[in-house]
Design an enzyme around this catalytic site. Structure first.
Site, PDB file in Angstrom:
ATOM      1  N   ASN A 248       2.056   6.732  -2.772  1.00  0.00           N
ATOM      2  CA  ASN A 248       0.472   6.893  -1.940  1.00  0.00           C
ATOM      3  C   ASN A 248       0.248   7.129  -0.071  1.00  0.00           C
ATOM      4  OD1 ASN A 248       1.848   4.566  -1.249  1.00  0.00           O
ATOM      5  ND2 ASN A 248       0.202   2.674  -1.185  1.00  0.00           N
TER       6      ASN A 248
ATOM      7  N   GLU B 289       8.820  -4.072   1.403  1.00  0.00           N
ATOM      8  CA  GLU B 289       7.662  -3.873   1.492  1.00  0.00           C
ATOM      9  C   GLU B 289       6.343  -3.980   0.697  1.00  0.00           C
ATOM     10  OE1 GLU B 289       6.177  -4.273   5.050  1.00  0.00           O
ATOM     11  OE2 GLU B 289       8.582  -3.558   6.115  1.00  0.00           O
TER      12      GLU B 289
ATOM     13  N   CYS C 122      -1.715  -0.869  -0.122  1.00  0.00           N
ATOM     14  CA  CYS C 122      -1.146  -1.893  -0.228  1.00  0.00           C
ATOM     15  C   CYS C 122      -1.662  -3.148   0.995  1.00  0.00           C
ATOM     16  CB  CYS C 122       0.567  -2.381   0.228  1.00  0.00           C
ATOM     17  SG  CYS C 122       1.091  -1.762   1.512  1.00  0.00           S
TER      18      CYS C 122
ATOM     19  N   GLU D  83       8.224  -2.835   9.975  1.00  0.00           N
ATOM     20  CA  GLU D  83       8.691  -0.932   9.865  1.00  0.00           C
ATOM     21  C   GLU D  83       7.623  -1.218  11.263  1.00  0.00           C
ATOM     22  OE1 GLU D  83       8.224   0.269   6.176  1.00  0.00           O
ATOM     23  OE2 GLU D  83      10.523  -0.290   5.897  1.00  0.00           O
TER      24      GLU D  83
END
Ligand code: ADP
Length: 483
Positions: free
Chosen positions: A156, A255, A289, A463
């Site tokens: 994505n 993640e 997400c 991150e």
């Protein structure tokens, strides 16, 4: 279709130890907007993953030993090259992934911003001196790179999910091997070409592209030379990979999926909330997400909000991402379309009201109409699943406590959003939401200066930001005695 992109950026084989590894077996990369073949890519497997890990291990010592300023300089150069090629990289990204070109340009800039951020942070890998319990001792704490880092990334954000991890790893002094998603290898390989041009030494940044994710993943999670594994993708696959990492006690960043609540309180600025929701919900056709997944609207503004939203959604333009005015591109593949379609149908069968959309769009095989559902309930499948499509499900609530309870009633904990102009409520609600990131009167929250990551089954690790190097460094304590 690839004609408008310089040949140097169209790579079709893995990049290992500074070399392109052409192989006889190939897999196809297709454009999700029209199912046309874009490229045949050399199909690497476990053996190539192994070579890449070996190369990264050999390169590690030299890379870690470079002065931080030198690593910083090389990352800066990589950053500049990515920006110089922003338009071509964006076009390549849209072709293999489908998102509108303007969003693809945004992703290239966003990915590059992590290269720039960590080029700067590389120079600030500070340690500590700590007061010792006795005068003849000194306590010194240093941060050292963990070693070889491997990663698996999703389709994505084919550029940014790699840049975000690699930038932090390389800045810390780690070497890096990534397996991008099979659907989107071209963006990853173009990034490798620019790393090469920037002068990142052979073996420091490697990309293994292949169709057998399981075989490559087994090496990246279990090879004895791997120190740390970083994953972005679905919770189901993440759990499997986490188990694979356990035997070797690898450091892990995960993640994973989300199920973001987007709460609109009675006192919200409704127009701002609509704008925030459009950005959060429909970006990348709903395939992120952190996309709003459950839209919780307080009773007093429920109807007004639904009416305004319906008008805004009607204006969204569906089409091939390369068409300048497209806002909603295709879904990544036929399975994705079927999943979204099934979720909408089952919600309607369970009593949700379909206000707009609800079926495939005539723009092409993999396009789904922007869809608005009302009167959705928490027990419906669509409220529990990560939708990953352009579908906005509205739920009504009465009190602040109801909203918080509904929002938290998920095993996920990545992003949450809420709109309110009451300062007391802002702090109360922000405090109680069990999510790693909270957008308050804001629908787009991700940037290189801020820590991205989740809680609960959305994973762990952060991150970006000043904390982003933590996952790639170990603390080493030196005790000086006999002074
Ligand atoms: P998505 O729903 O975004 O496709 P996945 O978790 O299926 O999420 O995929 C994310 C990444 O994980 C992709 O690079 C994919 O190839 C990889 N992947 C999927 N299954 C496995 C597996 N069993 N082992 C290793 N990698 C996997």
């Amino acid at each position: 279709m690839l004609q408008q992109i310089a040949d140097e950026l169209i790579k079709t084989s893995s990049y290992i130890n500074g070399r392109w590894c052409d192989m006889p077996a190939k897999f196809a990369v297709v454009n999700p907007a029209n199912q046309q073949l874009l490229a045949q890519v050399s199909d690497a497997g476990a053996a190539e993953a192994e070579q890449a890990v070996q190369a990264a291990s050999t390169a590690f010592a030299g890379w870690a030993a470079l002065p931080a300023a030198k690593r910083s300089e090389l990352l800066q150069r990589w950053y500049q090259l990515v920006l110089q090629h922003q338009d071509e990289l964006a076009r390549l990204l849209t072709l293999e992934q489908g998102k509108p070109l303007s969003e693809a340009k945004g992703e290239i800039a966003y990915g590059a911003s992590y290269l720039q951020w960590f080029a700067e942070e590389a120079k600030r890998l500070y340690g500590d001196t700590i007061p010792a319990p006795a005068n003849d001792k000194r306590i010194i704490v240093q941060r050292q790179p963990v070693g070889v880092v491997t990663a698996i990334t999703p389709w994505n954000f084919p550029n940014a999910m790699i840049a975000r991890k690699a930038a932090a790893a390389l800045a810390a002094g780690c070497s890096f091997v990534v397996k991008p998603a099979q659907q989107t290898p071209l963006s990853a390989l173009a990034l490798a070409e620019l790393a090469d041009q920037a002068g990142i030494p052979p073996g420091v940044f490697n990309v293994v592209v292949g169709s057998d994710a399981k075989a490559i993943g087994a090496v990246l999670t279990q090879h004895p030379l791997v120190a740390k594994f970083s994953f972005t993708g679905s919770t189901a696959v993440g759990k499997q990979l986490l188990k694979q990492c356990a035997d070797g006690v690898k450091r892990v960043t995960m993640e994973l999926g989300g199920n973001a609540p987007f709460i609109v309180f009675d006192d919200a600025d409704l127009d701002a909330a609509i704008q925030g929701l459009l950005a959060s919900k429909f970006r990348n056709a709903g395939q992120t997400c952190v996309c709003a997944n459950r839209i919780l609207v307080q009773r007093g503004v429920y109807q007004a909000f639904a009416d305004k939203l319906a008008i805004a959604i009607t204006q969204l333009k569906v089409g091939d991402g390369l068409n300048g005015d497209s806002q909603i591109g295709p879904l990544i593949d036929a399975n994705a379309l079927e999943k979204v379609s099934n979720l909408v149908q089952s919600a309607v069968a369970d009593g949700a009201r379909l206000l707009l959309g609800g079926k495939a769009d005539s723009a092409g095989k993999q396009f789904y109409q922007p869809t608005l559902l009302c009167d959705v309930r928490a027990d419906m499948a669509i409220s529990r699943a990560e939708i990953f499509g352009p579908v906005a499900p509205l739920m009504m609530f009465d009190t602040e406590q109801d909203a918080i309870a509904l929002a938290n009633s998920t095993e996920y904990g990545l992003a949450a959003y809420f709109y309110s102009r009451d300062i007391g409520r802002v702090f109360r609600v922000a405090q109680q939401l069990q999510f790693g990131m909270v957008g308050i009167n804001e629908g787009i929250i991700s940037n290189a200066a801020a820590p991205f990551g989740g809680v609960k089954q959305s994973g762990f690790g952060r991150e970006g930001s000043q904390y982003g190097l933590d996952d790639y460094t170990e603390l080493k304590y030196l005790c000086l005695g006999g002074l």
